[in-house]
Design a protein around this motif. Structure first.
Motif, mmCIF file in Angstrom:
data_model
loop_
_atom_site.group_PDB
_atom_site.id
_atom_site.type_symbol
_atom_site.label_atom_id
_atom_site.label_comp_id
_atom_site.label_asym_id
_atom_site.label_seq_id
_atom_site.Cartn_x
_atom_site.Cartn_y
_atom_site.Cartn_z
ATOM 1 N N ARG A 143 0.787 -1.228 0.000
ATOM 2 C CA ARG A 143 0.000 0.000 0.000
ATOM 3 C C ARG A 143 0.821 1.282 0.000
ATOM 4 N NH1 ARG A 143 -5.865 0.565 2.483
ATOM 5 N NH2 ARG A 143 -6.344 2.598 1.575
ATOM 6 N N PRO A 144 1.884 1.427 0.821
ATOM 7 C CA PRO A 144 2.655 2.677 0.777
ATOM 8 C C PRO A 144 3.254 2.959 -0.601
ATOM 9 C CG PRO A 144 3.200 1.413 2.746
ATOM 10 C CD PRO A 144 2.387 0.514 1.873
ATOM 11 N N VAL A 145 3.656 1.909 -1.297
ATOM 12 C CA VAL A 145 4.194 2.080 -2.653
ATOM 13 C C VAL A 145 3.087 2.530 -3.593
ATOM 14 C CG1 VAL A 145 5.274 0.893 -4.607
ATOM 15 C CG2 VAL A 145 6.001 0.375 -2.263
ATOM 16 N N LEU A 146 1.949 1.868 -3.522
ATOM 17 C CA LEU A 146 0.849 2.175 -4.431
ATOM 18 C C LEU A 146 0.264 3.558 -4.179
ATOM 19 C CD1 LEU A 146 -0.884 -1.322 -4.430
ATOM 20 C CD2 LEU A 146 0.577 -0.330 -6.210
ATOM 21 N N GLU A 147 0.257 3.984 -2.918
ATOM 22 C CA GLU A 147 -0.282 5.312 -2.613
ATOM 23 C C GLU A 147 0.611 6.441 -3.111
ATOM 24 O OE1 GLU A 147 -1.089 5.129 1.587
ATOM 25 O OE2 GLU A 147 -3.158 4.449 1.240
ATOM 26 N N ALA A 148 1.836 6.119 -3.478
ATOM 27 C CA ALA A 148 2.728 7.129 -4.065
ATOM 28 C C ALA A 148 2.414 7.364 -5.543
ATOM 29 C CB ALA A 148 4.182 6.697 -3.904
ATOM 30 N N VAL A 149 1.660 6.460 -6.155
ATOM 31 C CA VAL A 149 1.346 6.597 -7.580
ATOM 32 C C VAL A 149 -0.154 6.697 -7.842
ATOM 33 C CG1 VAL A 149 3.446 5.424 -8.311
ATOM 34 C CG2 VAL A 149 1.366 4.082 -7.964
ATOM 35 N N GLY A 150 -0.972 6.426 -6.832
ATOM 36 C CA GLY A 150 -2.414 6.459 -7.029
ATOM 37 C C GLY A 150 -3.134 7.151 -5.894
ATOM 38 N N SER A 151 -4.313 7.700 -6.198
ATOM 39 C CA SER A 151 -5.128 8.370 -5.181
ATOM 40 C C SER A 151 -6.246 7.466 -4.680
ATOM 41 C CB SER A 151 -5.716 9.660 -5.753
ATOM 42 O OG SER A 151 -6.458 9.404 -6.932
ATOM 43 N N THR A 152 -6.564 6.413 -5.426
ATOM 44 C CA THR A 152 -7.569 5.438 -5.006
ATOM 45 C C THR A 152 -6.923 4.061 -5.052
ATOM 46 O OG1 THR A 152 -9.351 6.777 -5.955
ATOM 47 C CG2 THR A 152 -9.858 4.471 -5.464
ATOM 48 N N VAL A 153 -6.714 3.455 -3.898
ATOM 49 C CA VAL A 153 -6.056 2.151 -3.800
ATOM 50 C C VAL A 153 -6.978 1.238 -3.003
ATOM 51 C CG1 VAL A 153 -4.016 0.891 -3.017
ATOM 52 C CG2 VAL A 153 -3.782 3.253 -3.847
ATOM 53 N N VAL A 154 -7.505 0.204 -3.650
ATOM 54 C CA VAL A 154 -8.522 -0.635 -3.013
ATOM 55 C C VAL A 154 -8.164 -2.113 -3.167
ATOM 56 C CG1 VAL A 154 -10.971 -1.272 -2.964
ATOM 57 C CG2 VAL A 154 -10.296 1.087 -3.504
ATOM 58 N N HIS A 155 -8.234 -2.831 -2.049
ATOM 59 C CA HIS A 155 -8.045 -4.289 -2.063
ATOM 60 C C HIS A 155 -9.373 -4.915 -2.472
ATOM 61 C CE1 HIS A 155 -7.082 -8.223 0.251
ATOM 62 N NE2 HIS A 155 -6.578 -8.267 -0.971
ATOM 63 N N VAL A 156 -9.388 -5.619 -3.609
ATOM 64 C CA VAL A 156 -10.653 -6.130 -4.155
ATOM 65 C C VAL A 156 -10.812 -7.638 -4.012
ATOM 66 C CG1 VAL A 156 -10.929 -4.219 -5.776
ATOM 67 C CG2 VAL A 156 -9.664 -6.263 -6.489
ATOM 68 N N GLY A 157 -9.805 -8.320 -3.438
ATOM 69 C CA GLY A 157 -9.954 -9.758 -3.245
ATOM 70 C C GLY A 157 -8.653 -10.513 -3.368
ATOM 71 N N ALA A 158 -8.760 -11.811 -3.592
ATOM 72 C CA ALA A 158 -7.602 -12.693 -3.677
ATOM 73 C C ALA A 158 -6.843 -12.482 -4.978
ATOM 74 C CB ALA A 158 -8.068 -14.148 -3.556
ATOM 75 N N ALA A 159 -5.745 -13.216 -5.132
ATOM 76 C CA ALA A 159 -4.921 -13.101 -6.342
ATOM 77 C C ALA A 159 -5.781 -13.254 -7.594
ATOM 78 C CB ALA A 159 -3.834 -14.170 -6.319
ATOM 79 N N GLY A 160 -5.583 -12.357 -8.549
ATOM 80 C CA GLY A 160 -6.347 -12.360 -9.788
ATOM 81 C C GLY A 160 -7.555 -11.447 -9.756
ATOM 82 N N ALA A 161 -8.017 -11.077 -8.561
ATOM 83 C CA ALA A 161 -9.204 -10.224 -8.460
ATOM 84 C C ALA A 161 -8.939 -8.829 -9.019
ATOM 85 C CB ALA A 161 -9.671 -10.127 -7.012
ATOM 86 N N GLY A 162 -7.727 -8.320 -8.815
ATOM 87 C CA GLY A 162 -7.383 -7.014 -9.367
ATOM 88 C C GLY A 162 -7.512 -7.002 -10.877
ATOM 89 N N GLN A 163 -7.040 -8.065 -11.516
ATOM 90 C CA GLN A 163 -7.126 -8.153 -12.973
ATOM 91 C C GLN A 163 -8.567 -8.295 -13.449
ATOM 92 O OE1 GLN A 163 -4.729 -7.375 -14.751
ATOM 93 N NE2 GLN A 163 -2.911 -7.738 -13.502
ATOM 94 N N THR A 164 -9.393 -8.970 -12.669
ATOM 95 C CA THR A 164 -10.798 -9.115 -13.044
ATOM 96 C C THR A 164 -11.511 -7.769 -12.989
ATOM 97 O OG1 THR A 164 -10.802 -11.372 -12.166
ATOM 98 C CG2 THR A 164 -12.946 -10.341 -12.531
#
Length: 287
Positions: A143-164
């Motif tokens: 999360r700290p890495v992702l928040e440096a490049v994005g303003s909306t960072v959301v955990h959407v589920g298990a592996a592969g869920a982000g791609q879905t």
């Protein structure tokens, strides 16, 4: 200071890596094009001559690559990330790829799939929307890495869920671009002031990011790539395959996928996906 190895410094990856430098991370980047490595160095990062050099001392590795085979080769290949990174290194894959590939990587490494939305401007501004799949503890570490490049960072589920979720995003974006393109050609055919029309449409229920960010360039027929047709064509292929696997019917999605495929087949794969307007012009006899 967290050390980040960043692989893929293209339209999206370059500004993302630069924003990580601005946030205080120690970033070492690798790209097949040395010009793009030089840009990261100018921004305060370090350059690497190979994937191995970029990831060897990294605490976190971020990949931003065009397609599933690229990620498989760079991450899982015999001279790839897993072959050279330290045990326990966190892999954050921001590419847009097939969900099954993300699950395969997660089965072999500590990894999250974190595809992004927001286009080149969002990458430059650090305002990307990031949908993350993976274990909760790995998301917390990423999360700290992702928040440096994005303003909306959301955990959407298990592996592969982000791609879905990203596949759903690309379906919505492609469909919206097509409808904006059709609307603009329709307005022009009636000699309406398109600038005024865009302003009022943006303020009502039809308002959307495509009108805000792309409509003006579409009216000017300027299709300098922020996101290339060939990449969106690839993404819609992921959508169609995943929908078939789940037994879901996407009738409008199928149409826009065919339109995107047609645009690519006509040699326009390197243009911005706003070039769907070219097809509407062509089909309307206005090109």
């Amino acid at each position: 200071m967290t050390k980040i190895g960043f692989i893929g410094l293209g339209i999206m990856g370059g500004p993302m890596a630069a924003n990580l430098v601005k946030a205080g991370f120690d970033v070492t980047g690798y790209n097949r094009s040395s010009v793009k490595i030089a840009r990261l160095v100018e921004a305060g990062g370090r350059g690497a001559d190979s994937v191995a050099d970029a990831v060897r001392d990294a605490d976190v590795v971020v990949t931003m690559l065009p397609d599933s085979p690229d990620v498989e080769a760079v991450v899982l290949g015999e001279d790839g990330v897993l072959a050279h990174a330290k045990p326990g290194t966190l892999l954050i894959d921001c590419s847009t790829i097939r969900p099954d590939v993300s699950r395969q990587i997660a089965s072999r490494a500590r990894a999250v799939d974190a595809p992004v939305s927001g286009g080149e401007q969002g990458a430059i501004e650090g305002s990307l929307s990031i949908m993350v799949g993976g274990a909760a503890e790995d998301f917390a570490a990423a999360r700290p890495v992702l928040e440096a490049v994005g303003s909306t960072v959301v955990h959407v589920g298990a592996a592969g869920a982000g791609q879905t979720v990203k596949a759903a995003n690309q379906l919505i974006v492609a469909g919206t671009i097509e409808l904006v393109a059709e609307s603009l050609v329709f307005l022009e055919a009636h000699d309406v002031d398109t600038g005024a029309a865009i302003e009022v449409l943006s303020g009502g229920l039809a308002g959307n990011r495509i009108l805000d960010r792309k409509a003006a360039a579409m009216v000017r027929r300027e299709f300098t790539p922020g996101f290339r047709v060939e990449l969106h064509h690839k993404d819609l292929g992921i959508v169609q395959a995943a929908a078939r696997e789940a037994g879901v019917v996407l009738p409008l999605g199928a149409v826009v996928a065919q339109l995107m495929a047609s645009l690519k087949a006509q040699g326009h794969g390197g243009l911005d996906h706003g070039a769907l307007l070219k097809l509407v012009d062509q089909l309307s006899g206005r090109e």
